[in-house]
Scaffold this active site. Structure first.
Site, PDB file in Angstrom:
ATOM      1  N   LYS B  81       1.047  -1.310   0.027  1.00  0.00           N
ATOM      2  CA  LYS B  81      -0.063   0.003   0.019  1.00  0.00           C
ATOM      3  C   LYS B  81       0.760   1.314  -0.045  1.00  0.00           C
ATOM      4  CE  LYS B  81      -3.968   1.836   2.572  1.00  0.00           C
ATOM      5  NZ  LYS B  81      -4.895   1.706   3.591  1.00  0.00           N
ATOM      6  N   SER B 156      -9.856   2.003   2.810  1.00  0.00           N
ATOM      7  CA  SER B 156      -9.073   2.851   1.890  1.00  0.00           C
ATOM      8  C   SER B 156      -7.915   2.019   1.227  1.00  0.00           C
ATOM      9  CB  SER B 156      -8.068   3.714   2.711  1.00  0.00           C
ATOM     10  OG  SER B 156      -7.253   3.137   3.760  1.00  0.00           O
ATOM     11  N   SER B 180     -10.252  -0.455   7.009  1.00  0.00           N
ATOM     12  CA  SER B 180      -9.544  -0.084   5.698  1.00  0.00           C
ATOM     13  C   SER B 180      -8.731  -1.382   5.090  1.00  0.00           C
ATOM     14  CB  SER B 180      -8.464   0.996   5.793  1.00  0.00           C
ATOM     15  OG  SER B 180      -9.130   2.069   6.067  1.00  0.00           O
TER      16      SER B 180
END
Lengths: 91, 490, 499
Positions: B81, B156, B180
């Protein structure tokens, strides 16, 4: 709200301020159930962990290479970070 | 070796690579081809690291050729990420304000997966600064759900979830502050785990809400998440909130317990998260999962956790408050973008106004407000007390249950633009996942069939702090019993 | 400065400002906030060197630069030194937490400062001054230092600069902020407080406490009130005090400025003011658009600190003897009060060990202190053999040498280390017979009739001058061997006999 924007160093247009104020009001409303609770006897939990006393020894570890650090800076002069005029003293 | 016999899971790949049966490079090329084929459509990555990955894969192969052991994740392609620092490689948090920033250091988890022989294939897209539940808040365009590209992948960590769902990498790293990892895992039909707070180092994870953030794995199988979690978990002297190893032994030995089954395990369905606000098809799948656990010998019951009804409000005061402080450093002075002005204060304002997106600004405003003089006690202060209530209620529930079972997300993946007009409706996506962040407990989402619209449904398992092993045992059973995506609801 | 105000120093602590206009008498109330850089090897939250004067931006890392993703880890030695300092100030060591103080400033890498707010590590202590005043210490907490701005262009001072350059070497250096209660009543007392604090910092090795290097920084909270008024006046915080002299001058200026304002019917604006050493005045800080709201909340990246009874006990056991205790010990041994100048100066000069040993070896306490105060300030004094000093004092009191002679012998002793007997003999010092002295005095009186007449009949001032003439003449005639006191006594006696 404009005072909050100033504290946060954000410049919002009047339209944005209005939108944010409304949206924040909705969220704050939703949070009103929290605000309404009587929690006088409840201690706050700032942290989910029951850990205490995390310390490290007073021993030198390698610092960063200055060139690598300054290479990422928007503006550099004389091996320092350059910023425009600062009004106001350190509080 | 032909593609059809190429292992697709991390467990299989690393075993084969370590045994010299498979070259890391070959595995990588297959995955790079997959990326080539669909990345334009999916937009899972902010940056694909093909050359770096090839060099890393070759290095792994050399170690094996020399008789060495590259590690637990040998040759396994992995996506990272883009809020995890990767030295010398742009790390943007999908924000304009950090566009082009190359950190001078690696996050601890990044060092650990590299040391374990994993091959980073790229930095994945996210909601800007991890604030969002759909990845629509990225400054670099949204990621699309691989199962249906008209729908969001969740957020997210939308990019990390989509990368695994699309076959770009068997495993990926995400971060979870209010759901997330788990919510995008559910929406994309993959496994996603949020570990106990403090089990995995946060050093190098660009902070959103410090007392809630955790790094965790995405994978297609439960075993792969166990493998990745074992590789990254463990005390880090650079993170003061990292739990000492002496206390986390059990939480870090997951592979060995996966087949232990659930006989006698007490499973609780959480009342507050099975009623209003949860789509009926999602709730149905959760009940089906409960039945599967019962069939495997678990004792299933119902439990009420009253404080959960305040969880959303508490979260949306605590998280933005911490975030407003964590994001103050983006001021155009030392790194990132700068918009010039005559004075430093004006430069700070111009930079932040131009560099941050609307959702980030909204949360900074909310957080600043919640902490400001006169409002602290009513909002932030109270929210910290609500947090105590939630912890207490969980503790009470875990007196009588070993794991809790809930939906991960109230709905399946929604369409782009469906929830962006009203932030509150977007925030409601998080009602099932937020409580465990507030309590610091572990939770994971695993796919369990499809909803009425054919999109994946995720069910969530929750366990007390450091009880990952219990959680993974139940997950393994559910994985085996999970209906196919094509199987309709009864 | 207003012509209507006169300052009358009163014996003891008080500094009073009297208004000619109204006759009102005002007193000043001062509380000092002192920031000390702790003398650790590394910074507060990272392993970068805690060093003054290195090349800019060379002692930096992700943590002290506040890079995205970085996290703080507390330095063990900081806690040790902070506790040591706290206990030396008689504080109670409490379980504590860290807090974020949020505001934007370019020398702050994170745009928040990690400090301690509602639960600091040290609370409720005190500091005893040599004059006997006990100044309360509200708290002494841990916080991180900021980087350093250099202002470029314009006048070189911050106002009127075109731009600034920032060096983060100092960012993250550990500080203890000591907040004193408003118990100080005199500019001199403020300076003494700082001296005493510095002595404690040096004795505990917590800091090298150099104002000129910035490892000791002082801000003064100054307010005034009419004598007898129990309420505190509104105070102003005065910053930019780079020396003890500035501290004293700034307090004097600021207190009079405030009295001036209040006497003319205006109110004091609670504000931060800066001391301008060149102009000798304080100025209001640049007005800010917003009052700062620091939005303190508990630092989530750090865990609470609970040192525990064992650690505190170890600190207490290892505390060095502090100046206040040294004064108590020395005063007791010499039979004088703790506020006696001799006691204060002897401890200040680190000569109390010498003095105590000399007293233990049989030297009279008062004489020993007098010698230290007036005759032992130079190099080598601390290496003097205490038994020699005891010996010297005994000779003096036995009348074998005069006080003046003893001074000379002592100076020689410090350099050569020889016994006082040997030195006195070599210099030909010996007790002067009283009648021999009287004879010499009478001789000089006879030789100087005009001066004698002036001495006997003149006013105090004239007599004082002429006394010096006669004593000087006697000293010359006796080659410095006469005892000044004895000469004065004889002159007095002769004069009384005449009138």
């Amino acid at each position: 709200m404009s005072k909050v924007a100033l504290l946060a160093r954000l410049e919002l247009t009047d339209a944005e301020l209005d939108t944010y104020t409304d949206q924040l009001a909705a969220i704050i409303d939703h949070a009103a159930d929290v605000a309404a609770l009587d929690l006088a006897d409840v201690p706050p939990t700032a942290h989910p962990l029951p850990i205490e006393n995390v310390l490290r020894p007073d021993v030198v570890a390698p610092s960063l290479d200055r060139d690598e650090v300054l290479s990422q800076a928007p503006s550099v002069e004389d091996r320092r970070f350059r910023v425009p005029a600062i009004l106001g003293e350190q509080p | 070796m032909s593609d059809s016999v190429l292992p697709t899971t991390a467990v299989e790949i690393s075993r084969a690579v370590r045994a010299g049966e498979l070259s890391a490079r070959a595995v990588l090329e297959v995955h790079l081809s997959a990326i080539d084929a669909r990345e334009d459509e999916i937009n899972a990555f902010n940056l694909v690291l093909a050359d770096e990955a090839r060099a890393a894969a070759d290095a792994v192969d050399r170690i094996v050729a020399d008789g060495g052991d590259p590690g637990l994740l040998a040759g396994v392609p992995l996506a990272v990420k883009d809020n995890l620092c990767t030295r010398g490689i742009p790390t943007t948090c999908s924000s304009r304000i950090l566009e082009g920033w190359r950190p001078p250091y690696d996050a601890t988890v990044v060092s650990r997966v590299a040391a374990a022989g994993a091959i980073s294939v790229g930095k994945t897209n996210l909601d800007e600064f991890a604030m969002g539940s759909s990845t629509e808040n990225s400054a670099f365009g949204p990621t699309r759900n691989p199962r249906d590209t008209s729908r969001v992948p969740g957020g997210s960590s939308g990019g990390s979830a989509a990368a695994v769902a699309a076959g770009f990498a068997p495993i990926s790293l995400g971060s979870d502050t209010g759901g997330s990892i788990r919510q995008p895992a559910a929406l994309c039909g993959v496994v996603g785990v949020k570990p106990t707070y403090g089990l995995v180092s946060r050093y190098g994870l660009i902070a959103f809400a410090s007392s809630l953030d955790q790094v965790g794995p995405f994978s297609t199988t439960v075993a792969d998440s166990a493998l990745l979690l074992e590789a990254i978990a463990g005390h880090d002297p650079l993170d003061s909130t990292s739990i000492p190893d002496a206390d986390t032994g059990a939480a870090r030995s997951l592979l060995s317990v996966l087949d232990d089954g659930v006989a006698g395990l007490r499973v609780g369905l959480v009342t507050e998260l099975m009623g209003e606000g949860i789509a009926p098809d999602v709730a149905a799948r959760v009940r089906q999962a409960a039945e599967a656990l019962a069939a495997a010998g678990a004792e299933v019951g119902e439990v009420s956790i009253p404080a959960l009804s305040y969880g959303l409000s508490a979260y949306y005061l605590i998280a933005p408050a911490e975030a407003s402080s964590n994001l103050a450093r983006y001021d155009g002075v030392r790194y990132g973008v700068r918009v010039d002005a005559d004075t430093t204060a004006e430069m700070n304002t111009a930079t932040r106004t131009a560099g941050f997106g609307a959702e980030v600004k909204r949360r900074i405003m909310l957080g600043t407000y919640a902490l400001s003089a006169g409002y602290y006690d009513a909002y932030y202060g109270k929210a910290l007390k609500v947090r105590t209530l939630i912890c207490r209620d969980f503790a009470a529930a875990y007196q009588n249950f070993d794991v809790l079972l809930t939906p991960t997300s109230p709905t399946t993946a929604f369409r782009f633009g469906e929830k962006t007009a009203d932030p509150l409706s977007m925030y409601l996506n998080d009602i099932c996942t937020i409580p465990t962040n507030l309590a610091g407990h572990p939770a994971m989402s695993l796919p369990f069939g499809a909803g009425a619209d054919g999109m994946p449904v995720g069910v969530q398992l929750m366990a007390p702090a450091l009880a990952e092993a219990t959680m993974f045992r139940a997950a393994a059973v559910l994985e085996a019993a999970a209906p196919d995506l094509s199987e309709a609801l009864r | 400065m207003s012509p209507n105000l006169t300052h009358e120093p009163i014996e003891g602590e008080h500094y009073l400002i009297t208004s000619d206009l109204t006759g009102d008498v005002w007193e000043i109330v001062v509380g000092l906030e002192v920031h000390c850089e702790l003398a650790t090897v590394t910074k507060l939250f990272c392993g970068c060197p805690n060093m003054f004067g290195d090349e800019p931006n060379t002692n930096v890392c992700p943590v002290c630069l506040g890079l995205p993703g970085s996290l703080p880890v507390l330095n063990h030695q900081v806690v040790e030194l902070a506790m040591r300092l706290g206990r030396a100030l008689h504080c109670s060591v409490e379980p504590s937490v860290f807090a974020r103080k949020n505001y934007f400033y370019p020398d702050m890498p994170k745009d928040y400062q990690v400090s301690q707010f509602d639960r600091p590590i040290n609370v409720d202590g005190w500091l005893d001054l040599p004059d006997g005043t006990r100044v309360g210490i509200e708290r002494a907490h841990i916080e991180e230092d900021t980087g350093k701005n250099t202002h470029a262009g314009g006048s070189g001072r911050i106002h009127g600069a075109d731009y600034s350059l920032v060096d983060y070497n100092r960012a993250g250096v550990p500080l203890v902020e000591i907040v004193g209660r408003p118990h100080i009543r005199h500019p001199e007392q403020a300076k003494v407080y700082i001296d005493e604090l510095r002595a404690i910092l040096l004795a505990t090795e917590a800091s090298d406490a150099k104002m000129e290097e910035g490892s000791l920084r002082v801000d003064a909270n100054v307010s005034v009130r009419r004598v007898g008024d129990p309420a505190l006046g509104r105070r102003c915080e005065v910053k930019n005090l780079n020396s003890l002299r500035s501290l004293g001058r700034a307090i004097e200026y600021e207190s009079r400025r405030q009295v001036d304002l209040l006497e003319s019917g205006e109110t004091i604006k609670q504000e931060t003011r800066h001391w301008d050493e060149g102009a000798g005045r304080t100025r209001a800080g640049r007005s800010k658009e917003e009052a700062e709201d620091y939005r303190y909340f508990q630092e989530p990246d750090l865990v609470p600190l609970a040192p525990g009874a064992e650690w505190i006990a170890a600190i207490d056991a290892a505390l060095p003897v502090l100046p206040a205790q040294r004064r108590v010990d020395l005063a007791a041994a010499s039979g004088v009060g703790i506020t006696e100048t001799g006691v204060v100066i002897t401890v200040q000069r680190d000569l109390d060990t010498l003095a105590l040993a000399a007293i233990a070896a049989g030297g009279d306490g008062r004489r020993v202190l007098t010698h230290v105060e007036h005759n032992l300030s130079g190099e080598g004094a601390v290496d003097l053999d205490p038994s020699l000093l005891a010996n010297l004092v005994q000779l003096e009191l036995a009348g074998q040498i005069t006080a003046t002679q003893a001074k000379t012998v002592l100076a020689d002793m410090v350099v050569t280390g020889r016994t006082p007997e040997v030195i006195a003999a070599e210099l030909g010092f010996e007790a002067m017979d009283t009648s021999e002295l009287e004879g010499i005095v009478d001789g000089i009186i006879a030789d100087s009739p005009d001066e004698w007449e002036g001495y006997c009949s003149g006013d105090d001032k004239r007599r004082g001058k002429l006394q010096g003439f006669f004593v000087g003449a006697v000293m010359k005639a006796t080659k410095g061997q006469a005892d000044g006191k004895a000469v004065n006594a004889i002159l007095d006696a002769r004069r009384s006999a005449v009138s």
